[in-house]
Design an enzyme around this catalytic site. Sequence first.
Site, short mmCIF file in Angstrom:
data_model
loop_
_atom_site.label_atom_id
_atom_site.label_comp_id
_atom_site.label_asym_id
_atom_site.label_seq_id
_atom_site.Cartn_x
_atom_site.Cartn_y
_atom_site.Cartn_z
N GLY A 14 -7.13 27.49 -20.21
CA GLY A 14 -5.64 27.61 -20.75
C GLY A 14 -4.92 28.74 -20.50
NE ARG A 67 -8.95 7.84 -11.21
CZ ARG A 67 -9.20 9.28 -11.47
NH1 ARG A 67 -8.55 9.94 -12.33
NH2 ARG A 67 -10.11 9.59 -10.65
NE ARG A 93 -9.91 12.26 -15.85
CZ ARG A 93 -11.11 12.16 -15.06
NH1 ARG A 93 -11.98 13.10 -14.54
NH2 ARG A 93 -11.43 10.97 -14.77
CG HIS A 111 -1.21 23.14 -6.12
ND1 HIS A 111 -2.31 22.00 -6.25
CD2 HIS A 111 -1.26 23.46 -4.93
CE1 HIS A 111 -3.01 22.22 -5.15
NE2 HIS A 111 -2.43 22.82 -4.31
CG ASP A 147 -1.09 18.85 -5.58
OD1 ASP A 147 -0.84 18.80 -6.90
OD2 ASP A 147 -2.34 18.98 -5.35
C1 GRF Z 1 -4.79 27.45 -12.34
O1 GRF Z 1 -5.05 28.38 -11.14
C2 GRF Z 1 -3.96 26.36 -12.07
O2 GRF Z 1 -3.29 26.40 -11.02
C3 GRF Z 1 -5.13 25.42 -11.51
O3 GRF Z 1 -6.35 25.57 -12.35
C4 GRF Z 1 -6.22 26.78 -13.04
C5 GRF Z 1 -6.21 26.62 -14.33
O4 GRF Z 1 -6.31 28.00 -15.02
N1 GRF Z 1 -4.53 23.91 -11.34
P1 GRF Z 1 -5.96 28.06 -16.58
O5 GRF Z 1 -6.73 26.90 -17.21
O6 GRF Z 1 -4.53 27.77 -16.92
O7 GRF Z 1 -6.38 29.40 -17.14
#
Ligand code: GRF
Length: 211
Positions: A14, A67, A93, A111, A147
């Site tokens: 997070g 899902r 997910r 991403h 994406d």
């Molecule tokens: C980030 O690099 C995000 O782009 C990717 O997973 C990582 C998550 O990091 N999808 P965080 O949980 O925000 O620290």
Amino acid sequence: MTRKRVAILISGGGSNMAALIRDMAIDHPGEPCLVLSNSPKAEGLKRAADMGIPTAVVDHRTFGKDRQAFDTAMQKVLENARPDLICLAGFMRILTDPFVTFWQGRMINIHPSILPLFPGLETHRRCLEAGMSVHGCTVHHVTPTLDSGPILGQAVVPVAPDDSPETLAARVLNVEHRLYPAVLRRVLNGDSRPVAILDQDQPTSSRPEKK
Ligand code: GRF
């Protein structure tokens, strides 16, 4: 002006979530209304609670391979929180088409690559294997194709000759924490210009240059 309600979906640490919440604390068109995780173990849940934000868990494991049922359960929690915008922040997910279509135009994602390069997983390793000299991250609208939605902002960092996937990931994550809040502000202000960050200042190598 009424502030827009922002729900943040996470799966892990997070750090992007925390960057968004910190930015929303200061003169911002948005306010965090919920942090929702698909895993009760996500470290970001405690972080969010410590920052005074309501949290919820919809554990995907209780739904097995269904899902649709997982997304329906998330939808219920989200409808209670009434977000104007959903930010996926390290949410791991894959969402079903009906869920994505319902929120399309109101759900954005970060991403860790310069899309359309390297959609999917393990972007840092794939970037190094491709011999790229730059890497980065993208914030985009979420659409049913993974994406691939319209791009709202991108940040670019250099790749160092001695980078590992881990050192590169750390450099990208640093700039994610600048890009995502910058995009969120623009989106909520109704400013459709994409954000572009070219970060040449981050250290790329501790090794002296070969002569
Ligand atoms: C980030 O690099 C995000 O782009 C990717 O997973 C990582 C998550 O990091 N999808 P965080 O949980 O925000 O620290």
